[in-house]
Write a protein that holds these residues in place. Structure first.
Motif, PDB file in Angstrom:
ATOM      1  N   ASP A  66       2.818 -15.027  -6.362  1.00  0.00           N
ATOM      2  CA  ASP A  66       2.884 -13.581  -6.215  1.00  0.00           C
ATOM      3  C   ASP A  66       4.329 -13.168  -6.493  1.00  0.00           C
ATOM      4  OD1 ASP A  66       3.172 -10.957  -5.243  1.00  0.00           O
ATOM      5  OD2 ASP A  66       1.640 -11.228  -3.715  1.00  0.00           O
ATOM      6  N   THR A  71       5.730 -10.337  -6.673  1.00  0.00           N
ATOM      7  CA  THR A  71       6.223  -9.227  -5.864  1.00  0.00           C
ATOM      8  C   THR A  71       6.720  -9.705  -4.509  1.00  0.00           C
ATOM      9  OG1 THR A  71       4.615  -7.794  -6.948  1.00  0.00           O
ATOM     10  CG2 THR A  71       5.632  -6.960  -4.928  1.00  0.00           C
ATOM     11  N   SER A  99      -2.473  -8.140 -12.451  1.00  0.00           N
ATOM     12  CA  SER A  99      -1.891  -7.102 -11.609  1.00  0.00           C
ATOM     13  C   SER A  99      -2.920  -6.599 -10.607  1.00  0.00           C
ATOM     14  CB  SER A  99      -1.392  -5.937 -12.474  1.00  0.00           C
ATOM     15  OG  SER A  99      -0.918  -4.889 -11.642  1.00  0.00           O
ATOM     16  N   ALA A 105       0.809  -3.111  -6.908  1.00  0.00           N
ATOM     17  CA  ALA A 105       2.204  -3.495  -6.680  1.00  0.00           C
ATOM     18  C   ALA A 105       2.404  -4.995  -6.859  1.00  0.00           C
ATOM     19  CB  ALA A 105       2.639  -3.067  -5.274  1.00  0.00           C
ATOM     20  N   HIS A 106       1.384  -5.763  -6.557  1.00  0.00           N
ATOM     21  CA  HIS A 106       1.486  -7.222  -6.637  1.00  0.00           C
ATOM     22  C   HIS A 106       1.073  -7.717  -8.016  1.00  0.00           C
ATOM     23  CE1 HIS A 106       2.133  -8.170  -2.301  1.00  0.00           C
ATOM     24  NE2 HIS A 106       1.611  -6.966  -2.178  1.00  0.00           N
ATOM     25  N   GLU A 107       1.908  -8.594  -8.573  1.00  0.00           N
ATOM     26  CA  GLU A 107       1.570  -9.242  -9.842  1.00  0.00           C
ATOM     27  C   GLU A 107       1.450 -10.735  -9.607  1.00  0.00           C
ATOM     28  OE1 GLU A 107       2.989  -9.566 -14.531  1.00  0.00           O
ATOM     29  OE2 GLU A 107       4.283  -8.616 -13.040  1.00  0.00           O
ATOM     30  N   ASP A 159      -4.105  -4.693  -1.987  1.00  0.00           N
ATOM     31  CA  ASP A 159      -3.310  -3.812  -2.840  1.00  0.00           C
ATOM     32  C   ASP A 159      -4.287  -2.783  -3.422  1.00  0.00           C
ATOM     33  OD1 ASP A 159      -1.278  -2.750  -4.461  1.00  0.00           O
ATOM     34  OD2 ASP A 159      -0.586  -4.702  -5.159  1.00  0.00           O
TER      35      ASP A 159
END
Length: 383
Positions: A152, A154, A128, A131-133, A39
């Motif tokens: 994940d 997201t 974070s 886009a991926h948390e 990411d």
């Protein structure tokens, strides 16, 4: 192998290993799974056993394709997943290691060098990547105290550490996930049913679409099946209706009595699984002891005690928390048969175990009324 567009599998298969954790036979090898999430920031999840660190580092470099990782998430400090940490730290000195306080306490036990950059997370903390948390959840004693799973949010991917793992390399010809996953669970994780239940409760609130374990295949279809089995196993409930007959024998007479018993049970439509404890993989016997609601142990008396193969088997199932079952005994002893009494004494310490009153006693050879005794024991076991 891509798990999702930006989640890449970088694990390795080990086909050379003969014994997993120094005791479990793995004829189909084992996989050491690791993953990369690419990411705005890049996170690496776990490494491999020391025998495969070079291959893992090569896979990592290929997945990074010239990029540098920002984080290394340590799910589990067991050496088959953490042996690559020092090589990673040397290759990527600016990366930050992510773990909980117990993780880093344990690091000092395995590595002589202090990890330079550390991020200590606790239950529910998030990280974070863009886009991926990522959300972190502790899973103590599933099956080490420092274990942590990562969700994940997201992608709906759960990096599940050793939970939902199985024996066997990923290239193994094995279409039956449950068989080797069951043997893995009861022998590796089995003692910690309450802790697995606690983890399942946490997962119940998450929208999990894919499970990425540290051993075995990535799971993405029919997750309710896998989670349901873990729920059954961790509640110590029987998975399959039937009886497990575990026997051992010196000259064949105890085995003959056990086979008489098996025939009687099968004549009543009972599913029976049987193992010769002196010759089988004891981990397979442990698996079946937990799989079925009923068990009969047939063992001779030796030196005033229990035949060693049976005593070892009992020690294994006790260590893994054997409970909620019905047990019957067949014993043998030419002059002083005491194995049934001693086996019962060992197993009386287990929770919610019921014993059949009928004990089949052989004095060298089977008694003349063996058929009658088998019927009586079958009545109790199936009643």
């Amino acid at each position: 192998m891509k798990i999702a567009n930006d989640i890449i599998y970088i694990g390795v298969d080990d086909r050379e290993i003969d014994l997993f954790e120094g005791q479990y036979v793995v004829p189909e090898g084992i996989s050491y799974n690791a993953y990369v999430v690419k990411d705005d920031k890049i996170a690496v999840f776990d490494s491999a056993d020391k025998a495969k660190v070079d291959e893992w580092m090569s896979n990592l470099a290929a997945a990074l394709d010239g990029a540098k990782p920002d984080f290394f998430v340590i799910s589990h400090m067991e050496p088959d997943h953490s042996a690559g940490i020092e090589a990673f730290a040397k290759a990527y000195p600016d990366a930050t290691f992510v773990g909980n306080s117990k993780t880093f306490d344990m690091c000092a036990k395995f590595f002589k060098t202090e990890l330079k950059n550390k991020l200590v997370v606790k239950e529910g903390d998030t990280l974070s990547l863009g886009a991926h948390e990522l959300a972190f959840y502790t899973a103590p004693m599933v099956h080490w105290p420092e274990v942590m799973v990562t969700f994940d949010k997201t992608a709906g991917v759960l990096f599940s550490a050793d939970a939902f793992g199985k024996f066997g390399a990923l290239d193994a010809d094995d279409d039956d996930w449950a068989c080797e996953a069951r043997r893995y669970y009861f022998n590796i994780v089995g003692k910690y049913g309450a802790q697995v239940q606690a983890l399942l409760a946490k997962l119940g609130g998450l929208d999990v679409k894919t499970i990425c374990p540290l051993h075995g295949p990535v799971l993405s279809d029919n997750l309710a099946y896998y989670i349901g089995l873990y729920d059954t196993w961790s509640r110590y409930a029987a998975e399959t209706e039937g009886t497990f007959v575990a026997y051992c024998s010196v000259y064949g007479n105890t085995a003959q009595a056990a086979k008489k018993m098996i025939a009687e049970l099968e004549s009543r439509g009972e599913k029976v699984s049987a193992s010769d404890l002196a010759r089988c993989d004891v981990a397979e016997a442990v698996e079946d002891a937990f799989r079925y609601p009923r068990m009969i142990i047939a063992a001779p008396t030796l030196d005033g005690g229990i035949f060693p193969a049976a005593e070892e088997f009992i020690s294994h199932i006790k260590a893994k928390g054997y409970r909620n079952r019905k047990i019957g005994f067949i014993e043998n002893g030419s002059w002083a048969p005491v194995s049934a009494r001693q086996m019962r004494a060992l197993l009386e310490q287990q929770k919610d175990v019921v014993f059949a009153d009928t004990v089949i006693t052989c004095r060298s050879t089977m008694p003349d009324n063996i058929d009658e005794l088998c019927k009586a024991l079958a009545d109790e076991m199936l009643g």
